[in-house]
Write a protein that holds these residues in place. Structure first.
Motif, PDB file in Angstrom:
ATOM      1  N   GLY A 249      13.585   4.041   9.700  1.00  0.00           N
ATOM      2  CA  GLY A 249      13.122   3.008   9.860  1.00  0.00           C
ATOM      3  C   GLY A 249      11.103   3.438  10.954  1.00  0.00           C
ATOM      4  O   GLY A 249      11.750   4.887  11.644  1.00  0.00           O
ATOM      5  N   ARG A 250      10.915   2.644  11.599  1.00  0.00           N
ATOM      6  CA  ARG A 250      10.071   3.190  12.410  1.00  0.00           C
ATOM      7  C   ARG A 250      10.379   3.559  14.004  1.00  0.00           C
ATOM      8  O   ARG A 250      11.977   2.808  14.123  1.00  0.00           O
ATOM      9  CB  ARG A 250       8.732   2.641  12.551  1.00  0.00           C
ATOM     10  N   PRO A 251       9.872   4.078  14.497  1.00  0.00           N
ATOM     11  CA  PRO A 251      11.069   4.266  15.614  1.00  0.00           C
ATOM     12  C   PRO A 251      11.147   2.900  16.860  1.00  0.00           C
ATOM     13  O   PRO A 251       9.838   1.688  16.790  1.00  0.00           O
ATOM     14  CB  PRO A 251       9.620   4.903  16.444  1.00  0.00           C
TER      15      PRO A 251
ATOM     16  N   GLY B 121      13.057   8.363  14.373  1.00  0.00           N
ATOM     17  CA  GLY B 121      12.030   7.558  13.377  1.00  0.00           C
ATOM     18  C   GLY B 121      10.719   7.764  13.198  1.00  0.00           C
ATOM     19  O   GLY B 121      10.129   8.544  13.838  1.00  0.00           O
ATOM     20  N   MET B 122      10.394   7.380  12.316  1.00  0.00           N
ATOM     21  CA  MET B 122       9.532   7.532  11.403  1.00  0.00           C
ATOM     22  C   MET B 122       7.980   7.296  11.769  1.00  0.00           C
ATOM     23  O   MET B 122       7.530   6.059  11.448  1.00  0.00           O
ATOM     24  CB  MET B 122       9.467   7.885  10.033  1.00  0.00           C
ATOM     25  N   ARG B 123       6.648   7.701  12.422  1.00  0.00           N
ATOM     26  CA  ARG B 123       5.596   6.774  12.407  1.00  0.00           C
ATOM     27  C   ARG B 123       4.552   7.428  11.582  1.00  0.00           C
ATOM     28  O   ARG B 123       4.678   8.136  11.096  1.00  0.00           O
ATOM     29  CB  ARG B 123       4.835   8.021  14.192  1.00  0.00           C
ATOM     30  N   LYS B 124       3.206   6.505  11.580  1.00  0.00           N
ATOM     31  CA  LYS B 124       2.344   7.494  10.358  1.00  0.00           C
ATOM     32  C   LYS B 124       2.454   9.174  10.118  1.00  0.00           C
ATOM     33  O   LYS B 124       2.402  10.025  11.969  1.00  0.00           O
ATOM     34  CB  LYS B 124       0.786   6.650  10.905  1.00  0.00           C
ATOM     35  N   ARG B 125       2.274   9.755   9.441  1.00  0.00           N
ATOM     36  CA  ARG B 125       2.059  10.845   9.993  1.00  0.00           C
ATOM     37  C   ARG B 125       0.364  12.226  10.870  1.00  0.00           C
ATOM     38  O   ARG B 125       0.850  12.552  11.278  1.00  0.00           O
ATOM     39  CB  ARG B 125       1.720  11.281   8.212  1.00  0.00           C
TER      40      ARG B 125
ATOM     41  N   GLU C 129       4.197  -3.093   8.196  1.00  0.00           N
ATOM     42  CA  GLU C 129       3.839  -2.574   8.679  1.00  0.00           C
ATOM     43  C   GLU C 129       3.321  -1.462   6.894  1.00  0.00           C
ATOM     44  O   GLU C 129       4.647  -1.028   6.716  1.00  0.00           O
ATOM     45  CB  GLU C 129       3.831  -1.824   9.923  1.00  0.00           C
ATOM     46  N   ALA C 130       2.764  -1.144   7.171  1.00  0.00           N
ATOM     47  CA  ALA C 130       1.564   0.205   6.279  1.00  0.00           C
ATOM     48  C   ALA C 130       3.190   1.458   6.322  1.00  0.00           C
ATOM     49  O   ALA C 130       3.157   1.809   4.912  1.00  0.00           O
ATOM     50  CB  ALA C 130       0.331   0.652   6.113  1.00  0.00           C
TER      51      ALA C 130
ATOM     52  N   LYS D  18       8.822 -10.403   2.055  1.00  0.00           N
ATOM     53  CA  LYS D  18       9.027 -10.205   1.029  1.00  0.00           C
ATOM     54  C   LYS D  18       8.238 -10.314  -0.101  1.00  0.00           C
ATOM     55  O   LYS D  18       8.756  -9.381  -1.985  1.00  0.00           O
ATOM     56  CB  LYS D  18      10.131 -11.683   0.218  1.00  0.00           C
ATOM     57  N   ALA D  19       7.176 -11.023   0.424  1.00  0.00           N
ATOM     58  CA  ALA D  19       5.556 -10.824  -0.860  1.00  0.00           C
ATOM     59  C   ALA D  19       5.235  -9.836  -0.757  1.00  0.00           C
ATOM     60  O   ALA D  19       4.782  -8.973  -1.608  1.00  0.00           O
ATOM     61  CB  ALA D  19       4.652 -12.120  -0.668  1.00  0.00           C
ATOM     62  N   ALA D  20       5.177  -8.722   0.531  1.00  0.00           N
ATOM     63  CA  ALA D  20       3.961  -7.567   0.645  1.00  0.00           C
ATOM     64  C   ALA D  20       5.231  -6.902   0.360  1.00  0.00           C
ATOM     65  O   ALA D  20       4.536  -5.798  -0.083  1.00  0.00           O
ATOM     66  CB  ALA D  20       4.283  -7.598   2.856  1.00  0.00           C
ATOM     67  N   LEU D  21       6.443  -6.182   0.308  1.00  0.00           N
ATOM     68  CA  LEU D  21       7.851  -5.791  -0.662  1.00  0.00           C
ATOM     69  C   LEU D  21       7.101  -5.449  -2.622  1.00  0.00           C
ATOM     70  O   LEU D  21       7.239  -4.726  -2.464  1.00  0.00           O
ATOM     71  CB  LEU D  21       8.385  -6.013  -0.084  1.00  0.00           C
ATOM     72  N   GLU D  22       6.760  -7.496  -2.632  1.00  0.00           N
ATOM     73  CA  GLU D  22       7.407  -7.393  -4.152  1.00  0.00           C
ATOM     74  C   GLU D  22       5.414  -6.844  -4.492  1.00  0.00           C
ATOM     75  O   GLU D  22       5.653  -5.745  -5.294  1.00  0.00           O
ATOM     76  CB  GLU D  22       6.773  -8.328  -4.384  1.00  0.00           C
TER      77      GLU D  22
END
Length: 455
Positions: A191-193, A246-250, A286-287, A324-328
């Motif tokens: 996940g993110r930091p 934690g993985m931030r945006k590249r 988030e994206a 849930k909707a965003a994941l779908e």
């Protein structure tokens, strides 16, 4: 029978502890950099030296700081490692010699019950001779002289460790088959930091095994910890928990060390069977979360999404439905990924999370017999025949499962290179829905019989 003997490597920052750890385990598991303080959590690995197996622990550099600070919390992890070990390697840098902090470490170690072996690293050449002489004043006798980077002095290290690691009562590690569901579940938390990954694992273990705090990006190495979970029937189930950075945006990752940490986290995804994407419920989806989830699915890992900090989330119902909707919508390759709510602070929802992870691994490891598979396949093709591009019919002959983890299928037929992606997706979704694979990634390979007249 007892477990493998344990060797802890300790010392001040930047003396080469992680380099020696990597040398002993035979892999570059621990991150190594020229700057001090790279290692934070204690990291464990299986090592072999001249045919003798033992467990080795890499620790953070020992620093004299207040216990409430990050260096102070790192020191507590080092102290826990020494207490756990059968022997501790106290490492100094022979080229620098003995510094005041090492005299303090030496005083602390003398109050410990753990046997100590003094190691002078970077001892190759003549540059380390003065430091080796200085180390005699620490009171541990002649140090073991070695070069962790170049592998020199490993024989002398073995002789020094032998009295503590050569035991006849060591139990052998059980061997598991590739698809053996009794093997420990390899579960990576990503996940993110500041999503609460280390806090979640500490709650599962019931101890402060991993360093946590308000600072973002505390975890750098991917840390694997063995744990036993008891299911609803009270049966023990082995789990290998893998904490990741934690993985931030590249685009936001500029620091070399953070790049190494993210690469290590991605490697942990490769190693895992099930990946738990931990979201901060106070921040929503988030994206970057979708990028991390896609990376796990592209590697063929089974995915579970957990909303952490659920005990303090606002507008819970709309938040859950929105995620849930965003994941779908965002994860087109897999529909119906399990979404759970947890609280690392209170422990609520953790049993359900582990239960779902085991069930997901079972689906990920599932194999369907060719007869059952083709009975389903015939009905699927009959219900929705493939198209006939240019008036030429695509003839689908049969389907077979080639592999598991993730499930992979081969579809044989004529002109399959013209089979539309939408029809392939129809088959994959049907396999998931009707044959019990759930929301795990499924691979479909198309194969046509060779034409004997084709040159």
């Amino acid at each position: 029978m007892s477990k493998l003997p344990v060797v802890a490597i300790i010392g001040r920052p930047n003396v080469g502890k992680s380099t020696l750890f990597n040398r002993l385990v035979g892999k570059k598991l621990a991150l190594v950099d020229d700057r001090p303080g790279v290692t934070r959590d204690r990291r464990e690995g299986d090592a072999t030296l001249v045919g003798v197996d033992f467990r080795v622990i890499d620790t953070a550099g020992y620093e004299d700081e207040d216990a409430a600070t990050l260096p102070g919390r790192m020191r507590q992890q080092t102290e826990a490692a020494v207490a756990q070990a059968d022997v501790a390697l106290f490492m100094i840098d022979a080229r620098v010699g003995v510094v005041p902090l090492e005299e303090e470490i030496s005083r602390w170690l003398r109050g410990s019950d753990t046997p100590i072996v003094l190691v002078a690293n970077k001892a190759e050449g003549k540059a380390g001779e003065a430091g080796i002489l200085e180390s005699l004043a620490l009171g541990y006798g002649d140090p073991v002289q070695l070069s962790a980077e170049h592998g020199e002095g490993m024989g002398d290290l073995f002789e020094a460790l032998l009295p503590y690691i050569d035991r006849e009562d060591v139990e052998e590690e059980p061997e598991y088959g590739e698809d053996d569901l009794s093997a420990p579940l390899k579960l990576a938390i990503v996940g993110r930091p500041n999503a609460g990954k280390s806090t979640l694992i500490n709650r599962m273990l019931g101890e402060e095994r991993l360093i946590t705090g308000p600072e973002a990006g505390i975890t750098r190495d991917s840390i694997a910890v063995d744990w036993t979970w008891h299911d609803e029937d009270g049966e023990p189930r082995a789990v290998r928990l893998i904490d990741t950075a934690g993985m931030r945006k590249r685009a936001n990752v500029q620091d070399k060390l953070e790049k190494l940490s993210v690469a290590d986290a991605l490697h942990a995804i490769d190693f895992a069977e099930v990946v738990v994407l931990l979201l901060d419920a106070t921040r929503g989806l988030e994206a970057q979360d979708l990028r991390i989830a896609s990376a796990a699915l592209e590697e063929g890992r089974a995915l579970v999404v957990a909303l952490n900090k659920w005990d303090v989330a606002e507008h819970a119902s709309s938040l859950f439905n929105g995620v849930k909707a965003a994941l779908e919508e965002g994860l087109s390759q897999v529909k119906g990924v399990p979404v759970l709510t947890v609280s690392a602070a209170t422990g609520k929802g953790l049993d359900m999370l582990i239960k779902v992870a085991f069930e997901t691994r079972e689906a990920w490891s599932k194999r369907i017999g060719t007869g059952e598979l083709n009975r389903w396949f015939e009905k699927a093709v009959e219900a929705n025949p493939p198209p006939a591009p240019g008036g030429k019919r695509i003839k689908l002959r049969y389907l077979t499962q080639a592999k598991t983890r993730p499930p992979g299928f081969i579809l044989f037929g004529t002109r399959v290179d013209q089979l539309p992606t939408s029809y392939q997706r129809y088959l994959i979704n049907g396999i998931r829905r009707d044959l019990g694979f759930g929301a795990v990634p499924v691979r479909l390979t198309l194969r046509a019989p060779k034409n004997p007249f084709d040159r």
